[in-house]
Design a protein around this motif. Structure first.
Motif, PDB file in Angstrom:
ATOM      1  N   VAL A  38     -14.228  -9.879 -16.384  1.00 51.68           N
ATOM      2  CA  VAL A  38     -13.640 -10.761 -17.393  1.00 51.68           C
ATOM      3  C   VAL A  38     -13.968 -10.255 -18.805  1.00 51.68           C
ATOM      4  O   VAL A  38     -13.082 -10.021 -19.618  1.00 51.68           O
ATOM      5  N   PHE A  39     -15.299 -10.105 -19.087  1.00 53.89           N
ATOM      6  CA  PHE A  39     -15.694  -9.762 -20.464  1.00 53.89           C
ATOM      7  C   PHE A  39     -15.576  -8.260 -20.751  1.00 53.89           C
ATOM      8  O   PHE A  39     -15.222  -7.862 -21.849  1.00 53.89           O
ATOM      9  N   GLY A  40     -15.917  -7.461 -19.720  1.00 51.16           N
ATOM     10  CA  GLY A  40     -15.913  -6.015 -19.939  1.00 51.16           C
ATOM     11  C   GLY A  40     -14.508  -5.453 -19.945  1.00 51.16           C
ATOM     12  O   GLY A  40     -14.087  -4.824 -20.931  1.00 51.16           O
ATOM     13  N   ALA A  41     -13.725  -5.715 -18.905  1.00 53.29           N
ATOM     14  CA  ALA A  41     -12.416  -5.093 -18.755  1.00 53.29           C
ATOM     15  C   ALA A  41     -11.326  -5.893 -19.474  1.00 53.29           C
ATOM     16  O   ALA A  41     -10.628  -5.372 -20.344  1.00 53.29           O
ATOM     17  N   ALA A  42     -11.194  -7.192 -19.137  1.00 49.91           N
ATOM     18  CA  ALA A  42     -10.072  -7.979 -19.661  1.00 49.91           C
ATOM     19  C   ALA A  42     -10.219  -8.259 -21.153  1.00 49.91           C
ATOM     20  O   ALA A  42      -9.376  -7.862 -21.959  1.00 49.91           O
ATOM     21  N   ILE A  43     -11.311  -8.913 -21.549  1.00 51.49           N
ATOM     22  CA  ILE A  43     -11.487  -9.278 -22.964  1.00 51.49           C
ATOM     23  C   ILE A  43     -12.062  -8.102 -23.752  1.00 51.49           C
ATOM     24  O   ILE A  43     -11.643  -7.824 -24.874  1.00 51.49           O
ATOM     25  N   VAL A  53     -21.243   1.131 -29.697  1.00 55.00           N
ATOM     26  CA  VAL A  53     -21.281   1.032 -28.235  1.00 55.00           C
ATOM     27  C   VAL A  53     -20.075   0.221 -27.779  1.00 55.00           C
ATOM     28  O   VAL A  53     -19.759  -0.814 -28.380  1.00 55.00           O
ATOM     29  N   SER A  54     -19.402   0.690 -26.703  1.00 55.28           N
ATOM     30  CA  SER A  54     -18.246  -0.073 -26.205  1.00 55.28           C
ATOM     31  C   SER A  54     -18.729  -1.436 -25.741  1.00 55.28           C
ATOM     32  O   SER A  54     -19.876  -1.584 -25.288  1.00 55.28           O
ATOM     33  N   TYR A  55     -17.838  -2.456 -25.860  1.00 56.91           N
ATOM     34  CA  TYR A  55     -18.256  -3.821 -25.542  1.00 56.91           C
ATOM     35  C   TYR A  55     -18.732  -3.942 -24.097  1.00 56.91           C
ATOM     36  O   TYR A  55     -19.717  -4.630 -23.803  1.00 56.91           O
ATOM     37  N   GLY A  56     -18.032  -3.253 -23.190  1.00 52.17           N
ATOM     38  CA  GLY A  56     -18.414  -3.294 -21.773  1.00 52.17           C
ATOM     39  C   GLY A  56     -19.848  -2.833 -21.574  1.00 52.17           C
ATOM     40  O   GLY A  56     -20.637  -3.475 -20.872  1.00 52.17           O
ATOM     41  N   PHE A 128     -18.503   0.022 -13.395  1.00 51.22           N
ATOM     42  CA  PHE A 128     -17.462  -0.515 -14.267  1.00 51.22           C
ATOM     43  C   PHE A 128     -17.409   0.174 -15.631  1.00 51.22           C
ATOM     44  O   PHE A 128     -16.351   0.310 -16.207  1.00 51.22           O
ATOM     45  N   VAL A 129     -18.595   0.512 -16.154  1.00 41.74           N
ATOM     46  CA  VAL A 129     -18.636   1.096 -17.497  1.00 41.74           C
ATOM     47  C   VAL A 129     -19.527   2.334 -17.504  1.00 41.74           C
ATOM     48  O   VAL A 129     -20.487   2.411 -16.743  1.00 41.74           O
ATOM     49  N   PHE A 185     -24.035 -11.626 -24.916  1.00 45.81           N
ATOM     50  CA  PHE A 185     -22.656 -11.146 -24.988  1.00 45.81           C
ATOM     51  C   PHE A 185     -22.246 -10.708 -26.391  1.00 45.81           C
ATOM     52  O   PHE A 185     -21.105 -10.358 -26.621  1.00 45.81           O
ATOM     53  N   TYR A 186     -23.184 -10.828 -27.327  1.00 43.09           N
ATOM     54  CA  TYR A 186     -22.832 -10.458 -28.703  1.00 43.09           C
ATOM     55  C   TYR A 186     -24.092 -10.052 -29.452  1.00 43.09           C
ATOM     56  O   TYR A 186     -25.207 -10.332 -29.015  1.00 43.09           O
ATOM     57  N   SER A 187     -23.870  -9.397 -30.573  1.00 48.19           N
ATOM     58  CA  SER A 187     -24.997  -9.093 -31.457  1.00 48.19           C
ATOM     59  C   SER A 187     -25.137 -10.262 -32.416  1.00 48.19           C
ATOM     60  O   SER A 187     -24.133 -10.770 -32.936  1.00 48.19           O
ATOM     61  N   ILE A 188     -26.377 -10.709 -32.641  1.00 43.44           N
ATOM     62  CA  ILE A 188     -26.508 -11.880 -33.532  1.00 43.44           C
ATOM     63  C   ILE A 188     -26.105 -11.538 -34.978  1.00 43.44           C
ATOM     64  O   ILE A 188     -25.878 -12.429 -35.772  1.00 43.44           O
ATOM     65  N   SER A 189     -25.978 -10.237 -35.265  1.00 45.17           N
ATOM     66  CA  SER A 189     -25.517  -9.867 -36.603  1.00 45.17           C
ATOM     67  C   SER A 189     -24.051 -10.252 -36.800  1.00 45.17           C
ATOM     68  O   SER A 189     -23.546 -10.292 -37.928  1.00 45.17           O
ATOM     69  N   MET A 190     -23.357 -10.584 -35.676  1.00 44.97           N
ATOM     70  CA  MET A 190     -21.950 -10.994 -35.768  1.00 44.97           C
ATOM     71  C   MET A 190     -21.844 -12.475 -36.171  1.00 44.97           C
ATOM     72  O   MET A 190     -20.757 -12.971 -36.457  1.00 44.97           O
ATOM     73  N   LEU A 191     -22.996 -13.195 -36.171  1.00 47.89           N
ATOM     74  CA  LEU A 191     -22.964 -14.635 -36.467  1.00 47.89           C
ATOM     75  C   LEU A 191     -23.048 -14.855 -37.982  1.00 47.89           C
ATOM     76  O   LEU A 191     -23.545 -13.991 -38.722  1.00 47.89           O
ATOM     77  N   PRO A 192     -22.581 -16.024 -38.451  1.00 49.19           N
ATOM     78  CA  PRO A 192     -22.796 -16.379 -39.857  1.00 49.19           C
ATOM     79  C   PRO A 192     -24.303 -16.425 -40.136  1.00 49.19           C
ATOM     80  O   PRO A 192     -25.095 -16.688 -39.211  1.00 49.19           O
TER      81      PRO A 192
END
Lengths: 253, 328
Positions: A38-43, A53-56, A128-129, A185-192
Motif C-alpha cells: 500500500v505505502f511502498g508501491a501504490a502510494i 531515499v525512495s519512500y519505499g 519489495f524495495v 512512515f514519515y520524517s518529522i522534518s515534514m511536519l509543521p
C-alpha cells in the motif's frame, strides 16, 4: 544462577512460538507486506524521495520498528500473564529461581522472537524495495536494545494486567499510536514546526530515527541522542521490573 | 499441645525401638496478614518429621493453603521463619525450594502442552539435569506413559491430577505437599492416590497433605494438625489423638422398654431412645472401662436387663468437628 531453569523457560517460550507460528511470525509478516504494497508501491510511487531515499526504502526501518515494538510487548506480556491467568505461576514461584532469572528468561525469549521477526520482515522488505544498510552493526544494536527494552515493558504489563483487556490496553492505546506518530512512515522534518516539537516528546521518534540512521545514514535527531534515549528506556524498564521483584507486586501476595 | 511431641520419638510399626525423629520442616512463629487486613496465620509453629505423612485439617479459610504457600515460596510471610532441610526459605530459598514438590488444589495446567513437555519443563525449572529414564518411570508409575504425547487438555480430570503429581515429583523432591489431592475425584482414584502416597512415603518422601476428607487423614496420616482461624490448635499422633479425644458409645438394647431413665442412673447421663428400647452410654477411652462396670452394676441393681449391646468409637471426623466447634 539456575541456568537449567532459565533454559527451560526460554525453550518453553520458544516452543510456544513454534506452536503458534501463524500468529507469531506469519501474521506480522503478512501485515507488514501489506504496508509495503500500500505505502511502498501504490502510494509511495507518487511520493518524492525523502533525504535522498525512495519512500519505499525509507519506511522499512519504521515498519520493522513497528513490528518489533508491538511484538516485543505482546510476546513478553502474554508469556508472563498466561501462567498468572491459568494459575501455573505457582510452579515458577515455588521453583528455586530468582526474580532476575525469571525476568531474564521471559524477556530473553520475547526479545529473541522479536529480533527474528524483525530480520524476517527485513528480508521480506528486500523483496519489495532495494535496500542498503549503511551501519549493519548499529542496526543490530538498535534492534537488540529496542527488543530488550520493549520486552521488559511487555513483562511489566503482563504482571500489571489482571485481565485480557488490560493486557491489550497499553499495546493498542499507547504503543501503536506512538509508533505511527513516531515517524515510522514519515520524517518529522515534514511536519509543521509545532508538531515537530510535540513529536520530540514521543519516545518512539528516537528509536525510529536511530534505527533509520543505521539503514540510510539520515536521522531526525542525533544518533547519540537516539542511543541515549534507547538506553534510558532500558534503564527505566529495568528499574520498574526491579521494583516489582523487590515488592512482589502482583506476584507474591 | 502444638509442639509437645516435636522433639519426641515415634515408634514405627514393627519397630521395637523408638527412633528419634529428624525435623525436615521447622515453622516458627509464622504470621500472615494480607493487604486486606485479613489475618490468615497467627504465630503458627510446627515441626514436620522426615518421612512422615502429616495431615493438615481445617475448615475453609482456616489458613491451610496460606501455610503451604508460604513454605513453598508462593506467598510472603508477614513475620516468623521457616526452615526446610535446615535451609531458611528466604535466605536459602534455592536449597529449600529444591527439596519441595507441590501439588496444588486446583487443576492448573498448560492446556496446550504435551504431558512429556510439561514434566520435562518442571524438572528443568528446578535446575535438574534431563533424565528421560526417571521421567519415563515416573509417568509409568502414574499410568500416564501411554498419554505422554497427548495434549493436557485432552486428559480426564483424574489424569490431570496425576499429571500434577508427576510435575511435582519430576525433580525428585524430599518433601511433597498435596493440597486437597483427592478433591473431586472418584472413589477408585482416591484409593489409587492413597496407595501412591504410601509408596512415596516408603521411598523416603515426607508428605504433607491438606484435606477435607477426614477419612483420608484417618486412613493415611501418621500425625494430624488441626488449624482453625489461622491458629494451629492441635498437633498430635493420629493414634494418640484418637485415644485422647475419641469417645466410645455403648448402646444397650433392653429386654423391656424403659419409660424413663431412673434417678439412680442419672449420674451416668444415659440417652434413651424415643421408644425406650435402647439406652446409650458415652464415655471416653481413657476411662479404661471403669465407667462401664459401674453402669452395669447400677443397671443390675435397678433391675434393668438387656438382650444385646454394641460399642462404637468416634471417628476422626467427630473429633475434628468437636475441636473446631470449640474454637468457634
Amino acid at each position: 544462577m539456575n541456568l537449567p531453569a532459565m533454559r527451560a523457560i526460554y525453550l518453553f517460550e520458544m516452543a510456544r512460538t513454534r506452536r503458534t507460528l501463524l500468529q507469531s511470525i506469519v501474521s506480522p509478516v503478512i501485515s507488514t507486506s501489506l504496508y509495503f504494497v500500500v505505502f511502498g508501491a501504490a502510494i509511495g510511487s507518487r511520493i518524492d524521495e525523502i533525504d535522498g531515499v525512495s519512500y519505499g526504502a525509507f519506511i522499512v526501518p519504521g515498519l520493522i520498528m513497528l513490528s518489533v515494538l508491538t511484538q516485543s510487548v505482546a510476546n513478553a506480556s502474554f508469556g508472563i500473564f498466561f501462567p498468572r491467568f491459568t494459575g501455573t505461576i505457582y510452579e515458577l514461584l515455588s521453583a528455586p529461581l530468582s526474580y532476575l532469572e525469571i525476568a531474564a528468561s521471559y524477556v530473553g525469549a520475547a526479545a529473541t522472537k522479536s529480533i527474528i521477526l524483525g530480520l524476517i520482515i527485513l528480508a521480506t522488505a528486500a523483496l519489495f524495495v532495494p535496500l542498503r544498510i549503511e551501519h549493519p552493526l548499529w542496526m543490530l544494536l538498535f534492534l537488540l536494545l529496542t527488543a530488550l527494552s520493549f520486552s521488559l515493558l511487555g513483562f511489566i504489563i503482563g504482571i500489571w494486567a489482571d485481565n485480557f483487556e488490560k493486557l491489550q490496553l497499553v499495546p493498542m492505546l499507547v504503543i501503536t499510536p506512538l509508533t505511527f506518530l513516531g515517524g515510522s512512515f514519515y520524517s518529522i522534518s515534514m511536519l509543521p514546526p509545532i508538531w515537530q516539537t510535540v513529536s520530540l516528546f514521543n519516545p518512539v521518534v528516537y528509536l525510529v530515527s536511530g534505527f533509520r540512521w543505521s539503514f540510510h545514514g539520515v536521522a531526525d535527531v542525533s544518533v547519540a541522542v537516539s542511543l541515549a534515549m534507547t538506553l534510558a528506556f532500558l534503564a527505566i524498564f529495568l528499574a520498574i521490573v526491579s521494583w516489582i521483584f523487590r515488592t512482589g507486586y502482583r506476584l507474591r501476595s | 499441645m502444638t509442639r509437645n511431641d516435636q522433639q519426641g520419638a515415634r515408634r514405627r510399626p514393627g519397630s521395637a525401638i523408638a527412633a528419634p525423629m529428624q525435623t525436615i520442616i521447622a515453622v516458627s512463629g509464622l504470621c500472615k496478614t494480607y493487604a486486606s487486613g485479613f489475618q490468615a496465620l497467627k504465630s503458627v509453629s510446627l515441626d514436620i518429621h522426615q518421612g512422615e505423612i502429616f495431615a493438615l485439617l481445617g475448615p475453609n479459610g482456616a489458613g491451610k493453603t496460606t501455610l503451604i504457600s508460604i513454605i513453598c515460596g508462593i506467598v510472603q510471610a508477614t513475620s516468623g521463619s521457616v526452615r526446610v532441610g535446615g535451609h531458611d526459605i528466604v535466605a536459602g530459598y534455592r536449597a529449600a525450594r529444591s527439596l519441595i514438590g507441590l501439588v496444588p488444589q486446583e487443576l492448573t495446567t498448560d492446556a496446550f502442552e504435551s504431558v512429556w513437555a510439561t514434566v520435562s519443563f518442571s524438572r528443568g525449572l528446578f535446575g535438574r539435569r534431563e533424565s528421560p529414564q526417571y521421567l519415563e518411570k515416573l509417568l509409568r508409575d502414574l499410568s500416564l506413559w501411554e498419554r505422554r504425547e497427548s495434549r493436557i487438555r485432552t486428559l480426564s480430570g483424574g489424569m490431570k491430577r496425576r499429571l500434577l503429581i508427576a510435575k511435582a515429583l519430576s525433580h525428585e523432591p524430599q518433601v511433597l505437599f498435596l493440597d486437597e489431592p483427592t478433591a473431586g475425584v472418584d472413589v477408585n482414584l482416591r484409593r489409587d492416590m492413597w496407595q501412591l502416597v504410601r509408596t512415596l512415603q516408603a521411598s523416603g518422601v515426607t508428605i504433607i497433605l491438606t484435606t477435607h476428607y477426614i477419612d483420608e487423614a484417618e486412613e493415611m496420616a501418621d500425625r494430624i494438625g488441626v488449624i482453625s482461624k489461622g491458629e494451629l490448635i492441635l498437633v498430635e499422633e493420629k493414634a494418640e489423638l484418637m485415644r485422647q479425644l475419641g469417645r466410645k458409645r455403648l448402646t444397650l438394647q433392653l429386654q423391656q422398654p424403659l419409660p424413663a431413665i431412673p434417678p439412680a442412673l442419672a449420674a451416668h447421663r444415659l440417652e434413651r431412645s424415643h421408644d425406650g428400647s435402647e439406652i446409650t452410654y458415652t464415655y471416653d477411652t481413657q476411662g479404661e472401662g471403669g465407667g462401664i462396670l459401674a453402669l452395669l452394676e447400677d443397671l443390675s441393681a435397678a433391675g434393668i436387663a438387656f438382650r444385646d449391646l454394641q460399642t462404637t468409637q468416634s471417628s476422626l471426623e467427630e473429633i475434628f468437628v468437636d475441636l473446631v466447634k470449640d474454637e468457634r
